[in-house]
Design a protein around this motif. Sequence first.
Motif, PDB file in Angstrom:
ATOM      1  N   ASP A   1       0.885  -1.172   0.000  1.00  0.00           N
ATOM      2  CA  ASP A   1       0.000   0.000   0.000  1.00  0.00           C
ATOM      3  C   ASP A   1       0.921   1.219   0.000  1.00  0.00           C
ATOM      4  N   PRO A   2       0.401   2.440  -0.069  1.00  0.00           N
ATOM      5  CA  PRO A   2       1.277   3.601  -0.146  1.00  0.00           C
ATOM      6  C   PRO A   2       2.273   3.735   1.006  1.00  0.00           C
ATOM      7  N   GLN A   3       2.007   3.082   2.126  1.00  0.00           N
ATOM      8  CA  GLN A   3       2.877   3.220   3.299  1.00  0.00           C
ATOM      9  C   GLN A   3       3.701   1.979   3.605  1.00  0.00           C
ATOM     10  N   THR A   4       3.479   0.873   2.879  1.00  0.00           N
ATOM     11  CA  THR A   4       3.987  -0.421   3.317  1.00  0.00           C
ATOM     12  C   THR A   4       4.687  -1.175   2.192  1.00  0.00           C
ATOM     13  N   THR A   5       5.826  -1.799   2.506  1.00  0.00           N
ATOM     14  CA  THR A   5       6.532  -2.650   1.555  1.00  0.00           C
ATOM     15  C   THR A   5       6.996  -3.920   2.249  1.00  0.00           C
ATOM     16  N   ALA A   6       7.244  -4.950   1.429  1.00  0.00           N
ATOM     17  CA  ALA A   6       7.790  -6.204   1.946  1.00  0.00           C
ATOM     18  C   ALA A   6       8.712  -6.796   0.881  1.00  0.00           C
ATOM     19  N   ASN A   7       9.753  -7.500   1.340  1.00  0.00           N
ATOM     20  CA  ASN A   7      10.739  -8.017   0.393  1.00  0.00           C
ATOM     21  C   ASN A   7      11.437  -9.252   0.945  1.00  0.00           C
ATOM     22  N   VAL A   8      11.753 -10.184   0.046  1.00  0.00           N
ATOM     23  CA  VAL A   8      12.681 -11.271   0.348  1.00  0.00           C
ATOM     24  C   VAL A   8      13.978 -10.920  -0.361  1.00  0.00           C
ATOM     25  N   GLY A   9      15.052 -10.818   0.413  1.00  0.00           N
ATOM     26  CA  GLY A   9      16.294 -10.311  -0.150  1.00  0.00           C
ATOM     27  C   GLY A   9      17.283 -11.364  -0.592  1.00  0.00           C
ATOM     28  N   THR A  10      17.399 -12.477   0.163  1.00  0.00           N
ATOM     29  CA  THR A  10      18.355 -13.525  -0.201  1.00  0.00           C
ATOM     30  C   THR A  10      17.750 -14.895   0.051  1.00  0.00           C
TER      31      THR A  10
ATOM     32  N   CYS B   1      10.094  -6.267   6.156  1.00  0.00           N
ATOM     33  CA  CYS B   1       8.880  -5.505   5.880  1.00  0.00           C
ATOM     34  C   CYS B   1       8.983  -4.198   6.625  1.00  0.00           C
ATOM     35  N   ARG B   2       8.340  -3.180   6.088  1.00  0.00           N
ATOM     36  CA  ARG B   2       8.375  -1.866   6.730  1.00  0.00           C
ATOM     37  C   ARG B   2       7.116  -1.092   6.371  1.00  0.00           C
ATOM     38  N   SER B   3       6.715  -0.207   7.269  1.00  0.00           N
ATOM     39  CA  SER B   3       5.527   0.604   7.019  1.00  0.00           C
ATOM     40  C   SER B   3       5.565   1.864   7.867  1.00  0.00           C
ATOM     41  N   LEU B   4       4.986   2.933   7.332  1.00  0.00           N
ATOM     42  CA  LEU B   4       4.814   4.158   8.106  1.00  0.00           C
ATOM     43  C   LEU B   4       3.797   3.963   9.223  1.00  0.00           C
ATOM     44  N   ASP B   5       2.963   2.939   9.073  1.00  0.00           N
ATOM     45  CA  ASP B   5       1.978   2.559  10.084  1.00  0.00           C
ATOM     46  C   ASP B   5       2.548   1.376  10.854  1.00  0.00           C
TER      47      ASP B   5
END
Length: 368
Positions: A216-225, A245-249
């Motif tokens: 969403d506009p405030q949230t991202t998630a990722n698998v890096g390795t 994962c990270r989010s402003l919320d």
Amino acid sequence: MSRVLETFLDLARISSPTGREAVVAAYAAEALTAAGFDVRFDDTMAVTGSDSGNLIATLPGTLPGGVLAFSAHMDCVQPCEGVEPVVADGVVRSAGETVLGGDDKVGVAAIIEAARRLAEEGGEHRSLKVLLTVSEEDGLLGAKALSSEDASAGLCLVLDADGPVGGIVTAAPSHHTFKAVFSGRAAHAGVEPEKGVSAIRMAASAVQRMDLGRLDPQTTANVGTIAGGSATNVVAPECTLTGECRSLDRAMAEKVRDAMDAAMREAAAEHGGSVSVEWTLAYVGFSVPDGAPAVRAVESACVSIGVTPRCYATGGGSDANVFASHGTPTLVLGSGMTDVHSTDESLAVVELERLADLLVAMARTAGE
């Protein structure tokens, strides 16, 4: 050539990868001491692994509004050794196959220049604190090791955002990272694969279950390795996955963390294996309302030096997240850096000069 540019070029030529900030720290300590600051280093080297403590410098003032803190970090990402800065057409770049080191020596240079100008010009200013941290690029270790007292201020301005001067970062995310180790059972892949349990298959299944990218506009998630296995003819008994994962919320960041965790455990169970997941809260987010006194003060200072202020949220973290977690009102300022963390990094000289002007203007303005 302006003095602040000369200072930046001096700093850029000093090799200071994470953990080896002592020479930059000594340079800054000498300059700030000469400008009248009381300079000391904290005893955090055993915690951070650096060859220097964090630098804390203070200068009493007469204007009201509490202590105003300026902060930057002294380490740079690799490749940052043997930097040869070149100035052409008003822009500083690296001459070789290194980063420039503007991240974050532009902040250190601007702080030193502001300190010198305040000392030379005299007159009233707020009580000031300078926080130059170590090991920022390795998980904000220096800032995290600071005591609450050292991290406290009426307002802390962290000089560590890319983009032109005038940028004001008013919000940054909460950030969770994970390391997951999937465990299965080895077997000969050609003779008796049915006796094996593939840890790689578990990890792949876990990734497939996750919602990744911008959620969403405030949230991202990722698998890096992802790493596992030993040979093509062996069913892999182990596989390691890392991600974030990270989010402003903050609540949303925790919700996504829980969903990613569940995906990994469900995948391991479905394929007959197990998984050990270690989550780390890298840092907690912060948010300052656009109309807050701190924001208004920076906006006013920007206007006073002929710069248009602009507030925005970022998806990245910085030492500001740590200072804010101590209850210190904190903002991150655009410092003129572009293409940071790459060999294409550059810095417009006019932005460096504007950043020093902005710090002086802030120091000369009484806080609310």
